[in-house]
Write a protein that holds these residues in place. Structure first.
Motif, mmCIF file in Angstrom:
data_model
loop_
_atom_site.group_PDB
_atom_site.id
_atom_site.type_symbol
_atom_site.label_atom_id
_atom_site.label_comp_id
_atom_site.label_asym_id
_atom_site.label_seq_id
_atom_site.Cartn_x
_atom_site.Cartn_y
_atom_site.Cartn_z
ATOM 1 N N ARG A 281 39.770 51.025 66.503
ATOM 2 C CA ARG A 281 40.430 52.193 67.118
ATOM 3 C C ARG A 281 39.913 53.484 66.502
ATOM 4 N NH1 ARG A 281 46.803 50.720 68.139
ATOM 5 N NH2 ARG A 281 46.466 48.735 69.206
ATOM 6 N N ARG A 284 36.654 54.409 68.039
ATOM 7 C CA ARG A 284 36.832 54.952 69.394
ATOM 8 C C ARG A 284 37.321 56.391 69.343
ATOM 9 N NH1 ARG A 284 40.507 51.135 72.869
ATOM 10 N NH2 ARG A 284 40.102 52.842 74.333
ATOM 11 N N GLU A 289 37.179 59.193 72.456
ATOM 12 C CA GLU A 289 37.997 58.500 73.456
ATOM 13 C C GLU A 289 39.471 58.740 73.158
ATOM 14 O OE1 GLU A 289 37.018 54.431 74.261
ATOM 15 O OE2 GLU A 289 34.991 54.661 73.484
#
Length: 445
Positions: A281, A284, A289
């Motif tokens: 995560r 990302r 994102e």
């Protein structure tokens, strides 16, 4: 120009145009008089003696010999009206020396005729048409002329006001456009110019703010880019130790271990997998994102079981006893994102473990109370201070001296509070006789 200069320019230019129109208006009247179209305003007074003399020499009263700009009345010696071209109301006021018609006065002159009769001549200082037929057919010249003049003056005032209002409106629109450009983040745009000095000063101030904001944002963007690159590099480098930890934990689980050793190795493996998930995560996020804040509903029993498993792992590493007093919950689907809720509860347990001495107890309980799903954690530490009870749900709060920090960044309770509030619930902190108590709750229908 200054705003005061603009105001005086408006007043002086309007007054000059009004004065010019009035002069032209008077010049036109003089031209019409010279052309014989209209009569001067003092015509009645100038021809009064001449008209009176003509009436005295008449053998018989001939009213058609009286000029049309006089109102007249033939009277007997006792005041009885024999003939007149006046209206009835005028006849009733014949005894007055002067009367007023609209905004200009009228005057009377009594002419003595033969045989005790008298003729009253009424005149005023007003402009008439030279042609009696025009005087009868057209509206009163003086009122019409002044009315047209008044309309022209009002038109001048309207056009002048509109002109200067448009000038101020253009300056105001320039300021609005400059503010809108800053609001939209179009910081490369240069605002226009204003003609009023005070408004130009405001526009210049906005431009300075725009430039300073652009410079500040560039610095922030550069720093953010540097942080993102550092985080991306760190996330990349963390993969190697996590891979080593996970691989060795898997090898340990394959060996012949005691039950206690196997539990520890499995805890290491689970934590390594959780860390790999968080690392994914983080990568990302550093790539720009946006992660989903909500996901599919999660079975409540599985969620509680996962929270308890993480609590046991955290307590086992610190030599703390973990007690799970969760109730038997019905088969429900948790409406919140399961991963975030598990992390929130894990933060509560992590805080409790951090402040609980080795050998003491951390208690966890999940229960339903009055349409609320409650996750509570009790520790055996020193409890919360008054300041911590008021501010512990704020981000980066670490000012509580009653509980050791050990590099704690103050985001655990803040994250738990944010997750619960997003789901319509909240965070509750309190002290008990044994230590601190923290819980998050969610509404359940």
């Amino acid at each position: 120009m200054r705003l005061s200069g603009l105001f005086w320019r408006y007043l002086l230019s309007t007054a000059a145009i009004v004065a010019l129109i009035c002069l032209v208006w008077l010049f036109l009247i003089r031209i019409l008089i010279n052309m014989g179209v209209i009569l001067p305003a003092n015509t009645g007074a100038n021809h009064l003696e001449e008209t009176a003399a003509a009436l005295r020499v008449q053998e018989r009263f001939e009213p058609q010999e009286i000029p049309f700009y006089y109102r007249w009345a033939l009277l007997e010696a006792d005041g009885t009206v024999l003939e007149s071209n006046m209206e009835r109301r005028e006849i009733e006021r014949l005894g007055e020396r002067s009367t007023r018609k609209f905004f200009y006065p009228q005057y009377d002159r009594m002419v003595e005729l033969g045989e005790g009769r008298r003729c009253l001549l009424r005149y005023d200082y007003a402009v008439y048409y030279a042609d009696p037929e025009l005087q009868k057919a057209l509206p009163d010249f003086q009122i019409t002329y002044l009315g047209i003049l008044l309309l022209l003056l009002l038109l001048v005032a309207f056009l002048q006001t509109r002109r200067y209002v448009r000038l101020l409106r253009r300056d105001a629109e320039t300021i609005v456009l400059a503010c809108d450009a800053v609001r939209r983040g179009a910081l490369h745009e240069v605002p226009g110019q204003a003609k009023v000095r005070e408004l130009q000063t405001a526009l210049h101030t906005i431009d300075v703010l725009r430039q300073e904001l652009a410079t500040s944002l560039k610095r922030q963007w550069a720093a953010e880019q540097e942080r993102s690159e550092a985080l991306a590099a760190l996330a990349h480098d963390l993969r190697t130790p996590l891979t080593v930890i996970g691989g060795n934990a898997e090898l340990l689980c394959e060996d012949h271990l005691s039950e206690e050793q196997r539990k520890s190795a499995e805890a290491i493996l689970r934590s390594a997998r959780h860390a790999e998930e968080y690392l994914y995560r983080l990568r990302r996020l550093t790539a720009g994102e946006l992660l989903q804040k909500t996901g599919e509903p999660v079975p409540l029993a599985r969620l509680v079981e996962e929270c308890a498993a993480r609590g046991r792992d955290l307590c086992a590493a610190e030599g703390i006893e973990f007690v799970d007093r969760s109730e038997q919950l019905p088969e429900l689907l948790c409406p919140a994102c399961g991963d975030e809720l598990i992390r929130a509860v894990e933060n509560l347990i992590g805080n409790a473990v951090r402040y609980t001495p080795s050998g003491k107890t951390v208690t966890f309980a999940a229960q339903l109370q009055e349409e609320r799903l409650i996750f509570g954690v009790w520790d055996s530490g020193p409890g919360f201070s008054a300041e911590a009870l008021a501010r512990a749900g704020h981000g980066f709060y670490t000012e509580d001296d009653s509980r050791p920090q050990e590099g704690h960044m103050g985001m655990g309770l803040y994250f738990a509070s944010s997750v619960s509030r997003r789901c319509g619930g909240g965070l509750k902190l309190e002290n008990t006789a044994a230590g601190g108590h923290a819980e998050i709750w969610l509404p359940v229908k």
